[in-house]
Motif scaffolding. Structure first.
Motif, mmCIF file in Angstrom:
data_model
loop_
_atom_site.group_PDB
_atom_site.id
_atom_site.type_symbol
_atom_site.label_atom_id
_atom_site.label_comp_id
_atom_site.label_asym_id
_atom_site.label_seq_id
_atom_site.Cartn_x
_atom_site.Cartn_y
_atom_site.Cartn_z
ATOM 1 N N CYS A 119 0.862 -1.188 0.000
ATOM 2 C CA CYS A 119 0.000 0.000 0.000
ATOM 3 C C CYS A 119 0.898 1.238 0.000
ATOM 4 N N ALA A 120 0.290 2.410 -0.198
ATOM 5 C CA ALA A 120 1.083 3.645 -0.233
ATOM 6 C C ALA A 120 1.592 3.962 1.180
ATOM 7 N N LYS A 121 2.787 4.529 1.266
ATOM 8 C CA LYS A 121 3.317 4.976 2.573
ATOM 9 C C LYS A 121 2.411 6.062 3.135
ATOM 10 N N TYR A 144 -0.393 15.920 -2.999
ATOM 11 C CA TYR A 144 -0.549 15.485 -1.611
ATOM 12 C C TYR A 144 -1.906 14.798 -1.440
ATOM 13 N N VAL A 145 -1.888 13.631 -0.815
ATOM 14 C CA VAL A 145 -3.132 12.870 -0.628
ATOM 15 C C VAL A 145 -3.535 12.944 0.845
ATOM 16 N N LEU A 146 -4.715 13.540 1.108
ATOM 17 C CA LEU A 146 -5.224 13.647 2.476
ATOM 18 C C LEU A 146 -6.501 12.820 2.581
ATOM 19 N N LYS A 147 -6.561 11.985 3.603
ATOM 20 C CA LYS A 147 -7.749 11.120 3.732
ATOM 21 C C LYS A 147 -8.345 11.228 5.119
ATOM 22 N N ALA A 148 -9.636 11.559 5.177
ATOM 23 C CA ALA A 148 -10.350 11.516 6.463
ATOM 24 C C ALA A 148 -10.326 10.065 6.930
ATOM 25 N N GLY A 156 -14.204 11.781 1.370
ATOM 26 C CA GLY A 156 -13.164 12.123 2.339
ATOM 27 C C GLY A 156 -11.729 12.092 1.853
ATOM 28 N N VAL A 157 -11.515 11.934 0.539
ATOM 29 C CA VAL A 157 -10.144 11.918 0.031
ATOM 30 C C VAL A 157 -9.891 13.176 -0.796
ATOM 31 N N LEU A 158 -8.841 13.913 -0.437
ATOM 32 C CA LEU A 158 -8.493 15.115 -1.203
ATOM 33 C C LEU A 158 -7.112 14.915 -1.813
ATOM 34 N N ILE A 188 -2.087 11.142 5.875
ATOM 35 C CA ILE A 188 -1.362 11.770 4.763
ATOM 36 C C ILE A 188 -0.639 10.623 4.059
ATOM 37 N N GLU A 189 -0.879 10.546 2.762
ATOM 38 C CA GLU A 189 -0.432 9.338 2.058
ATOM 39 C C GLU A 189 0.347 9.698 0.804
ATOM 40 N N ALA A 190 1.314 8.865 0.438
ATOM 41 C CA ALA A 190 2.060 9.094 -0.804
ATOM 42 C C ALA A 190 1.137 8.871 -1.993
ATOM 43 N N PHE A 191 1.300 9.683 -3.014
ATOM 44 C CA PHE A 191 0.468 9.563 -4.215
ATOM 45 C C PHE A 191 0.993 8.433 -5.087
ATOM 46 N N LEU A 192 0.108 7.553 -5.512
ATOM 47 C CA LEU A 192 0.495 6.457 -6.405
ATOM 48 C C LEU A 192 -0.026 6.765 -7.799
ATOM 49 N N LYS A 195 -2.827 2.601 -12.660
ATOM 50 C CA LYS A 195 -4.164 2.304 -13.182
ATOM 51 C C LYS A 195 -5.008 1.686 -12.072
ATOM 52 N N GLU A 196 -6.195 2.273 -11.875
ATOM 53 C CA GLU A 196 -7.069 1.767 -10.805
ATOM 54 C C GLU A 196 -7.940 0.624 -11.288
ATOM 55 N N PHE A 197 -8.217 -0.293 -10.395
ATOM 56 C CA PHE A 197 -9.184 -1.360 -10.665
ATOM 57 C C PHE A 197 -9.735 -1.874 -9.343
ATOM 58 N N TYR A 217 -15.448 4.322 -13.011
ATOM 59 C CA TYR A 217 -15.079 5.647 -13.525
ATOM 60 C C TYR A 217 -15.676 6.661 -12.577
ATOM 61 N N LYS A 218 -14.799 7.278 -11.743
ATOM 62 C CA LYS A 218 -15.316 8.076 -10.623
ATOM 63 C C LYS A 218 -15.604 9.531 -10.954
ATOM 64 N N ARG A 219 -14.873 10.087 -11.918
ATOM 65 C CA ARG A 219 -15.034 11.528 -12.161
ATOM 66 C C ARG A 219 -16.261 11.818 -13.006
ATOM 67 N N MET A 276 -7.890 -0.995 -5.783
ATOM 68 C CA MET A 276 -6.498 -1.276 -6.127
ATOM 69 C C MET A 276 -5.947 -0.255 -7.114
ATOM 70 N N ILE A 277 -4.615 -0.209 -7.149
ATOM 71 C CA ILE A 277 -3.960 0.584 -8.180
ATOM 72 C C ILE A 277 -2.728 -0.196 -8.633
ATOM 73 N N GLU A 278 -2.533 -0.270 -9.941
ATOM 74 C CA GLU A 278 -1.374 -0.992 -10.466
ATOM 75 C C GLU A 278 -0.309 0.026 -10.863
ATOM 76 N N VAL A 285 -2.928 -1.743 -2.579
ATOM 77 C CA VAL A 285 -4.289 -1.521 -2.092
ATOM 78 C C VAL A 285 -4.455 -0.045 -1.739
ATOM 79 N N ILE A 286 -5.494 0.583 -2.257
ATOM 80 C CA ILE A 286 -5.828 1.959 -1.858
ATOM 81 C C ILE A 286 -6.765 1.918 -0.666
ATOM 82 N N GLU A 287 -7.705 0.991 -0.707
ATOM 83 C CA GLU A 287 -8.660 0.890 0.406
ATOM 84 C C GLU A 287 -9.341 -0.463 0.388
ATOM 85 N N TYR A 288 -9.832 -0.856 1.572
ATOM 86 C CA TYR A 288 -10.725 -2.007 1.682
ATOM 87 C C TYR A 288 -12.142 -1.462 1.826
HETATM 88 P P1 AMP Z 1 -10.882 6.223 -1.730
HETATM 89 O O1 AMP Z 1 -12.063 6.955 -1.163
HETATM 90 O O2 AMP Z 1 -9.903 5.742 -0.743
HETATM 91 O O3 AMP Z 1 -11.323 5.189 -2.751
HETATM 92 O O4 AMP Z 1 -10.115 7.275 -2.637
HETATM 93 C C1 AMP Z 1 -10.787 7.988 -3.642
HETATM 94 C C2 AMP Z 1 -9.929 8.089 -4.855
HETATM 95 O O5 AMP Z 1 -8.746 8.828 -4.555
HETATM 96 C C3 AMP Z 1 -9.411 6.758 -5.367
HETATM 97 O O6 AMP Z 1 -10.321 6.125 -6.193
HETATM 98 C C4 AMP Z 1 -8.181 7.185 -6.107
HETATM 99 O O7 AMP Z 1 -8.511 7.678 -7.376
HETATM 100 C C5 AMP Z 1 -7.665 8.318 -5.295
HETATM 101 N N1 AMP Z 1 -6.590 7.899 -4.377
HETATM 102 C C6 AMP Z 1 -6.724 7.474 -3.105
HETATM 103 N N2 AMP Z 1 -5.526 7.200 -2.558
HETATM 104 C C7 AMP Z 1 -4.611 7.457 -3.500
HETATM 105 C C8 AMP Z 1 -3.179 7.392 -3.554
HETATM 106 N N3 AMP Z 1 -2.468 7.009 -2.509
HETATM 107 N N4 AMP Z 1 -2.578 7.726 -4.707
HETATM 108 C C9 AMP Z 1 -3.303 8.121 -5.777
HETATM 109 N N5 AMP Z 1 -4.627 8.233 -5.797
HETATM 110 C C10 AMP Z 1 -5.284 7.908 -4.676
#
Ligand code: AMP
Ligand code: GLY
Length: 420
Positions: A119-121, A144-148, A156-158, A188-192, A195-197, A217-219, A276-278, A285-288
């Motif tokens: 996973c990302a640091k 910069y990746v900020l997650k509530a 909650g992800v900026l 606070i997480e490193a940006f990866l 490709k997401e899946f 496709y989230k956007r 996931m992200i490849e 893993v981005i999230e469970y």
């Molecule tokens: P989440 O709510 O955790 O699914 O995050 C929302 C979106 O933020 C994800 O679908 C990714 O596009 C993006 N994201 C989350 N964490 C990262 C990360 N560490 N690096 C790059 N993109 C991320």
């Protein structure tokens, strides 16, 4: 077999569709359901989603399985409640302990670290160590990746390019509680960059069936631009999820996750979703999530050939290993139609017309009032189609959308195009 599904979105309509294909399932209920679920299931309302009322209903009707679609009832402990009542209804979903994998990002990160799930640091901070958090941000590189830490309805992800803006947003989250209690703690997480899946398993917390993978496709805008939404479309299978990547996901991610679940005695069963992200061929893993994805469910479940009741009984009886999951090799895609303005302000209660369609329309924000079908949410419905390949499936989805109309209907025209 009798089943009650909780929820009202496209995911829940797709769950009901999957269950209704199985002739061993005699009766379906949904709470509250939407304007499209009435053909498949009887709707029932519970006041404030009261566990007590849901439990009494299940007991009275002799319901065999309760399937919560969204995470909230699981995080709130619906499975724990049914267990405490020694209910004969089997809840397909984790107890509170297992749902923590979704409910707290700092919990899940620490879990991933312990079980060496890639996973990302990251580091987590609260209002007491804001200065340390600023210093940590300064040591990272943009974006910069900020997650509530807690549940924030997918918002909650900026991801922020500018360091000062990231610091302001961090302060807004921690001090001004921008996401309420969910952002009392922030990761606070490193940006990866990759490709997401999405990967899904069906598990009893020990053994698992690997379900079809998907990509969502989230956007809101074409070319993956604009604001994040609940999801604008999905495709399954994912062309780049080849055997090599699949093997890595199973060995490096699914197996250690299940080992951790057993090790920590997290009470888990049902669907487990790995966001996931490849990156350069390696999965992270981005999230469970303790549930299925929306809109991924709409393209994943239609591909499962094995009867749903066989899967449910196998989880309940601990015989998942003996079940051979049959998956259709066809492609299944889903394109979501939303109300103009979404994910910001949009109008509700506009009349929807749907002409004759060949494939599937899954409803989400729809409602029937005085025999009329009205919009009742941002994401209104999704057009779902099979095809011999992705291109064919998407073509049918878009053709079918021409049969749907409501005022200010919008959908992305480029779902799946990035990987055709
Ligand atoms: P989440 O709510 O955790 O699914 O995050 C929302 C979106 O933020 C994800 O679908 C990714 O596009 C993006 N994201 C989350 N964490 C990262 C990360 N560490 N690096 C790059 N993109 C991320
Ligand atoms: N499609 C992403 C989710 O359901 O969280």
């Amino acid at each position: 077999m009798k089943i009650l599904v909780l929820g009202s979105g496209g995911r829940e309509h797709a769950l009901l569709h999957w269950l209704s294909k199985d002739e061993n399932i005699a009766k379906l209920w949904v709470s509250p359901g939407n304007g499209g679920t009435g053909d498949l299931a009887e709707s029932v309302e519970f006041s404030d989603n009261s566990f007590e009322e849901i439990f009494s209903f299940c007991k009275q009707r002799g319901i065999d399985f309760l399937i919560p679609g969204p995470e909230q009832p699981l995080v709130d402990g619906i499975a724990d409640y049914f267990s405490s009542k020694q209910s004969e209804t089997f809840v397909l979903g984790p107890h509170k302990s297992g749902a923590m994998l979704e409910a707290s990002k700092s919990f899940s990160k620490e879990f991933m670290r312990q079980y060496k799930v890639p996973c990302a640091k990251s580091r987590s901070f609260d209002a007491h160590n804001l200065d340390e958090a600023y210093a940590f941000l300064e040591g990272m590189t943009a974006p910069y990746v900020l997650k509530a830490d807690g549940l924030a309805a997918g918002k909650g992800v900026l991801i922020i390019e500018d360091l000062n803006k990231a610091k302001n947003a961090l302060q807004d989250m921690l001090i001004n509680q921008r996401f309420g209690l969910a952002s009392e703690r922030v990761l606070i997480e490193a940006f990866l960059l990759g490709k997401e899946f999405s990967v899904f398993i069906f598990t009893n917390g020990k053994d698992y069936l690997l379900l079809p993978e998907a990509k969502d496709y989230k956007r809101i805008g074409e070319g993956d631009t604009g604001l994040n939404t609940g999801g604008m479309g999905s495709i399954s299978p994912v062309p780049f999820f080849n055997n090599k990547l699949k093997e890595k996901v199973e060995k490096q991610i699914i197996e250690p996750t299940l080992k951790g679940i057993q090790d920590r005695k997290l009470n888990y069963c049902g669907f487990l979703f790995f966001g996931m992200i490849e990156v350069d061929g390696e999965p992270y893993v981005i999230e469970y999530n303790a549930r299925m994805g929306d809109p991924e469910t709409q393209s994943v479940l239609p591909r499962i050939v094995t009867p749903a009741s066989n899967m449910l009984l196998a989880v309940k009886n601990g015989t998942l290993n003996a079940l051979n999951l049959e998956i259709s090799p066809t492609s299944c895609c889903s394109v979501v139609a939303v109300s103009g303005g979404y994910p910001e302000a949009y109008k509700k209660f506009k009349e929807i017309t749907i002409n004759e369609v060949d494939e599937i329309i899954f409803h989400a924000g729809t409602k029937i009032v005085d025999n009329k079908l009205l919009t009742n949410g941002g994401r209104v419905l999704s057009s779902t189609s099979f095809g011999l390949n992705q291109e064919d499936a998407l073509k049918k989805c878009y053709q079918q959308l021409k049969q749907v109309s409501f005022e200010d209907c919008y959908y992305r025209k480029d779902i799946g195009k990035d990987i055709l």
